[in-house]
Each structure stands twice: as structure tokens, then as C-alpha cells.
Design a protein around this motif. Structure first.
Motif, short mmCIF file in Angstrom:
data_model
loop_
_atom_site.label_atom_id
_atom_site.label_comp_id
_atom_site.label_asym_id
_atom_site.label_seq_id
_atom_site.Cartn_x
_atom_site.Cartn_y
_atom_site.Cartn_z
N GLY A 225 12.96 4.06 -0.41
CA GLY A 225 14.18 3.85 0.38
C GLY A 225 13.82 3.60 1.83
N THR A 226 13.04 4.51 2.40
CA THR A 226 12.59 4.38 3.78
C THR A 226 11.30 5.16 3.95
OG1 THR A 226 13.31 4.44 6.10
CG2 THR A 226 13.86 6.37 4.75
N GLN B 47 3.31 14.24 -8.85
CA GLN B 47 4.23 15.35 -8.56
C GLN B 47 5.38 15.41 -9.57
OE1 GLN B 47 5.40 15.27 -4.34
NE2 GLN B 47 3.49 14.20 -3.91
N GLU B 48 5.37 14.47 -10.53
CA GLU B 48 6.43 14.38 -11.54
C GLU B 48 7.81 14.34 -10.90
OE1 GLU B 48 5.77 17.48 -14.43
OE2 GLU B 48 3.80 16.67 -14.99
N LEU B 49 7.94 13.51 -9.86
CA LEU B 49 9.21 13.39 -9.15
C LEU B 49 10.24 12.67 -10.01
CD1 LEU B 49 7.86 12.32 -5.63
CD2 LEU B 49 8.49 14.61 -6.39
N THR B 50 11.48 13.11 -9.90
CA THR B 50 12.59 12.45 -10.57
C THR B 50 13.77 12.43 -9.60
OG1 THR B 50 13.37 14.52 -11.52
CG2 THR B 50 11.90 13.18 -12.89
N ALA C 59 0.84 -1.21 0.00
CA ALA C 59 0.00 0.00 0.00
C ALA C 59 0.87 1.26 0.00
CB ALA C 59 -0.93 -0.01 1.21
N LEU C 60 1.94 1.22 0.78
CA LEU C 60 2.89 2.34 0.83
C LEU C 60 3.53 2.56 -0.54
CD1 LEU C 60 4.66 4.34 2.58
CD2 LEU C 60 6.27 2.46 2.73
N GLU C 61 3.94 1.47 -1.16
CA GLU C 61 4.59 1.55 -2.47
C GLU C 61 3.61 2.10 -3.53
OE1 GLU C 61 7.77 -1.39 -4.53
OE2 GLU C 61 5.79 -2.26 -4.20
N ALA C 62 2.38 1.63 -3.50
CA ALA C 62 1.38 2.10 -4.46
C ALA C 62 1.10 3.59 -4.26
CB ALA C 62 0.09 1.29 -4.32
N ALA C 63 0.96 4.02 -3.01
CA ALA C 63 0.71 5.44 -2.72
C ALA C 63 1.90 6.29 -3.17
CB ALA C 63 0.45 5.63 -1.23
N THR C 64 3.10 5.77 -2.98
CA THR C 64 4.31 6.50 -3.37
C THR C 64 4.40 6.61 -4.89
OG1 THR C 64 5.43 5.73 -1.37
CG2 THR C 64 6.83 6.60 -3.14
N ARG C 65 4.06 5.53 -5.60
CA ARG C 65 4.06 5.57 -7.07
C ARG C 65 3.07 6.62 -7.58
NH1 ARG C 65 4.47 0.04 -7.19
NH2 ARG C 65 2.22 -0.18 -7.31
N GLN D 194 -0.46 9.22 1.93
CA GLN D 194 -1.41 8.67 2.91
C GLN D 194 -1.50 7.17 2.72
OE1 GLN D 194 -5.29 10.25 3.51
NE2 GLN D 194 -4.42 11.64 5.02
N VAL D 195 -1.33 6.44 3.82
CA VAL D 195 -1.47 4.98 3.82
C VAL D 195 -2.43 4.63 4.94
CG1 VAL D 195 -0.26 2.78 3.99
CG2 VAL D 195 0.94 4.77 3.04
N GLY D 196 -3.55 4.03 4.60
CA GLY D 196 -4.55 3.70 5.62
C GLY D 196 -5.04 4.93 6.34
N GLY D 197 -5.09 6.08 5.64
CA GLY D 197 -5.57 7.32 6.25
C GLY D 197 -4.55 8.03 7.11
N ILE D 198 -3.30 7.57 7.08
CA ILE D 198 -2.24 8.13 7.93
C ILE D 198 -1.16 8.74 7.04
CG2 ILE D 198 -0.47 7.55 9.64
CD1 ILE D 198 -2.38 5.15 10.39
N ASP D 199 -0.73 9.96 7.39
CA ASP D 199 0.35 10.60 6.64
C ASP D 199 1.69 9.94 6.97
OD1 ASP D 199 -1.36 12.40 5.46
OD2 ASP D 199 -0.85 14.08 6.79
N VAL D 200 2.40 9.53 5.91
CA VAL D 200 3.70 8.88 6.06
C VAL D 200 4.70 9.61 5.17
CG1 VAL D 200 4.98 6.72 5.75
CG2 VAL D 200 2.59 6.64 6.47
N THR D 201 5.85 9.95 5.73
CA THR D 201 6.92 10.56 4.95
C THR D 201 7.73 9.44 4.30
OG1 THR D 201 7.04 12.45 6.44
CG2 THR D 201 8.96 12.06 5.03
N VAL D 202 7.93 9.56 3.00
CA VAL D 202 8.66 8.54 2.24
C VAL D 202 9.86 9.19 1.57
CG1 VAL D 202 8.54 6.84 0.38
CG2 VAL D 202 6.52 7.30 1.75
N ARG D 203 11.00 8.51 1.69
CA ARG D 203 12.20 8.92 0.95
C ARG D 203 12.54 7.81 -0.01
NH1 ARG D 203 15.37 10.85 6.30
NH2 ARG D 203 14.38 12.88 6.52
N GLY D 204 12.98 8.20 -1.20
CA GLY D 204 13.33 7.19 -2.18
C GLY D 204 13.91 7.83 -3.41
N ALA D 205 13.81 7.13 -4.52
CA ALA D 205 14.36 7.61 -5.78
C ALA D 205 13.53 7.08 -6.93
CB ALA D 205 15.81 7.18 -5.92
#
Length: 82
Positions: free
Chosen positions: A77-78, A46-49, A34-40, A57-68
Motif C-alpha cells: 500500500g505504502t 511472518q505468515e501475514l494475512t 526490490a521493496l515488493e520482493a522484500a515485502t513478499r 530491508q531494501v538496499g540495506g535500509i530498514d523500510v516500514t511497509v503497509r499493505g495487505a
């Protein structure tokens, strides 16, 4: 491998992700997917690169995600709740 990533992110209490894990009845693999899908979705919207930090948001909860984003593929990443 999804199990390793789920373990890395959800088995560390300092990440503060127990509320998210509880939304998935303790199933870290389901929570990670679910986290991965929300991040994708966020990365596309946001057109992130390159490397990024965003809040999803995962399960209605705000989660900060770092990655690439590497060759168009989003890599988590985390993740943590600050």
C-alpha cells in the motif's frame, strides 16, 4: 501497474525514501521491485494475512511497509522510513 506504484511511493519526499532510491541510482521501478520482493519474503516468513505493517530491508535500509495480503497475494500500500 508498477510505474504508478513506484511513483506513488518514491516521489513523495515525506516518505523519506531517498536513501533507498539512491541505492538504485534513482531508478524508482527497480527500487519498488526490490521493496515488493522484500515485502513478499517478509509476509511469507511472518505468515501475514489481511492488512499489515512490517519492516523490511531494501538496499540495506530498514523500510516500514503497509499493505495487505489478498487471496494470498501481497499488495504494497505504502512505504516509508519513519
Amino acid at each position: 501497474d508498477v510505474a504508478n506504484k513506484a511513483h506513488h511511493i518514491f516521489d513523495k519526499s515525506q516518505h523519506g525514501l531517498d536513501p533507498v532510491l539512491n541505492q538504485f541510482q534513482g531508478d524508482s521501478i527497480a527500487a519498488y521491485k526490490a521493496l515488493e520482493a522484500a515485502t513478499r519474503t517478509a509476509a511469507t516468513a511472518q505468515e501475514l494475512t489481511g492488512t499489515f505493517e512490517t519492516v523490511v530491508q531494501v538496499g540495506g535500509i530498514d523500510v516500514t511497509v503497509r499493505g495487505a495480503v489478498i487471496n494470498g497475494i501481497v499488495r504494497v500500500g505504502t512505504a516509508f522510513i519513519p
